[in-house]
Each structure stands twice: as C-alpha cells, then as structure tokens.
Design a protein around this motif. Structure first.
Motif, PDB file in Angstrom:
ATOM      1  N   ALA A   1       2.023   7.310  -2.768  1.00  0.00           N
ATOM      2  CA  ALA A   1       2.693   6.455  -1.683  1.00  0.00           C
ATOM      3  C   ALA A   1       3.843   6.001  -2.149  1.00  0.00           C
ATOM      4  O   ALA A   1       4.454   5.102  -1.195  1.00  0.00           O
TER       5      ALA A   1
ATOM      6  N   ARG B   1       6.969   6.165   0.157  1.00  0.00           N
ATOM      7  CA  ARG B   1       6.566   5.608   1.430  1.00  0.00           C
ATOM      8  C   ARG B   1       5.874   6.833   2.385  1.00  0.00           C
ATOM      9  O   ARG B   1       6.059   6.451   3.511  1.00  0.00           O
TER      10      ARG B   1
ATOM     11  N   GLU C   1      -8.293   4.004  -0.470  1.00  0.00           N
ATOM     12  CA  GLU C   1      -6.979   4.163   0.469  1.00  0.00           C
ATOM     13  C   GLU C   1      -6.780   3.076   1.309  1.00  0.00           C
ATOM     14  O   GLU C   1      -5.640   2.720   1.412  1.00  0.00           O
ATOM     15  N   GLN C   2      -7.895   2.435   1.843  1.00  0.00           N
ATOM     16  CA  GLN C   2      -7.770   1.313   2.463  1.00  0.00           C
ATOM     17  C   GLN C   2      -7.515  -0.048   1.660  1.00  0.00           C
ATOM     18  O   GLN C   2      -6.460  -0.908   1.867  1.00  0.00           O
TER      19      GLN C   2
ATOM     20  N   TYR D   1       2.479   9.209   2.259  1.00  0.00           N
ATOM     21  CA  TYR D   1       1.249   9.823   1.448  1.00  0.00           C
ATOM     22  C   TYR D   1       0.716  10.942   2.241  1.00  0.00           C
ATOM     23  O   TYR D   1       0.057  11.112   3.424  1.00  0.00           O
TER      24      TYR D   1
ATOM     25  N   GLN E   1      -5.673   0.283  -1.007  1.00  0.00           N
ATOM     26  CA  GLN E   1      -4.199   0.257  -1.401  1.00  0.00           C
ATOM     27  C   GLN E   1      -3.244  -0.199  -0.205  1.00  0.00           C
ATOM     28  O   GLN E   1      -2.318  -0.768  -0.626  1.00  0.00           O
ATOM     29  N   GLN E   2      -3.671   0.110   0.845  1.00  0.00           N
ATOM     30  CA  GLN E   2      -2.806  -0.224   2.193  1.00  0.00           C
ATOM     31  C   GLN E   2      -2.984  -1.867   2.171  1.00  0.00           C
ATOM     32  O   GLN E   2      -2.103  -2.569   2.565  1.00  0.00           O
ATOM     33  N   GLU E   3      -4.226  -2.306   1.848  1.00  0.00           N
ATOM     34  CA  GLU E   3      -4.257  -3.993   1.863  1.00  0.00           C
ATOM     35  C   GLU E   3      -3.374  -4.634   0.972  1.00  0.00           C
ATOM     36  O   GLU E   3      -2.868  -5.671   1.042  1.00  0.00           O
TER      37      GLU E   3
END
Length: 160
Positions: free
Chosen positions: A105, A108, A136-137, A110, A139-141
């Motif tokens: 990512a 920018r 994955e969640q 993925y 990483q987003q958080e």
C-alpha cells in the motif's frame, strides 16, 4: 555493535513486534525479501514500495549489507522458496503479512494481485483468510490514525 545501536534495535523490535530478542541480519533480509516479493505481485516494484521496505528495515539497525542486498533485489523469486530459507520468518506469520500489506500500500494502491500474493503467503504460513482480512483492516486503521496524528501535530506543515 555499540550499546546505543543495540538499545535502538531492542526498542524498535519490541515496539513494533513485541520481540524480546533482536532477529539476525540474515532473518531480517529474508523477511524483507518476502515482503518485496508481495509488493511486486502486480508485476512492478514501484520506488515507493521498495523505499518503504528499505527504510523500515534500516530502522531495525541491520548491517549495511542487508540494505545493499535489498536495494538490488529484483523480487522475482517464488515466495515459498524465500520463506523456506528461514524458520524464524515462518514463525513471524502475522507480522510479516501486516508488513507486506503496508509495503504493498506504500504507493497508495493495494492491487488485487498484491492481495492475492499476500493470501498465498498466508496459506503457506498457515494463516486463515479471516486473519488476513483483519490485518488489512488494521493497516487501514493505523493509516487513518497516522494521518490524524500528523494533522493534529502539524496542521499547517511539518517543521522539517
């Protein structure tokens, strides 16, 4: 190695991974080569992805040869062959997957092929799909929290 460098290594490995020991340079190199293979799953290892991996690995205080090897690494090897070179890397199942997600990512995007390669690595390591989705969640958080921190600390611009 100086005591100060060891102190830095101990801190970074404990903070990011909860490790009480410093991995070998060899294991660190194999770990990051595995991550680079995931980042190249879409056919291109972009400078942002490679730079992220090299920078993160350099923060671990590894020997110069590790960074030099990663700089020239093409990431064309089969992921299972890279992982098989180090039993320690296989033990670091979830953290290597999270690191690979971050690396993929870094540009920018993925990409779906990167997601597929990470899932292949997860399968090899014995990590279930639901755990990959949670990573994955996470990483987003973490990304959102980092952006929030930067905006709070430096709403105008960074002083450096």
């Amino acid at each position: 190695m100086s005591d100060i460098k060891k102190l830095g290594q101990s801190w970074i490995f404990n903070w990011f991974f909860g490790f009480n020991q410093i991995p070998t340079n060899e294991d660190s190199c194999i770990y990051m080569k595995s991550v680079l293979c995931c980042a190249k799953a879409d056919g291109v290892l972009l400078p942002e992805e490679k730079d992220w991996c090299i920078g993160f690995c350099a923060s671990w205080g590894v020997k110069d040869w590790v960074i030099e090897e990663l700089k020239t690494y093409e990431a064309d090897e089969a992921i299972e062959e890279v992982i098989a070179r180090s039993p320690q890397v296989s033990i670091a199942q979830k953290d290597i997957l999270l690191t690979a997600i971050w690396a993929c990512a870094a540009d920018r995007e993925y990409h779906e092929k990167e997601k597929a390669k990470i899932r292949k690595m997860a399968f090899i390591l014995g990590v279930k799909e639901e755990i990959v989705e949670q990573l994955e969640q996470l990483q987003q958080e973490e990304l959102a929290l980092r952006q929030k921190r930067m905006k709070l600390l430096y709403p105008e611009k960074s002083p450096y």
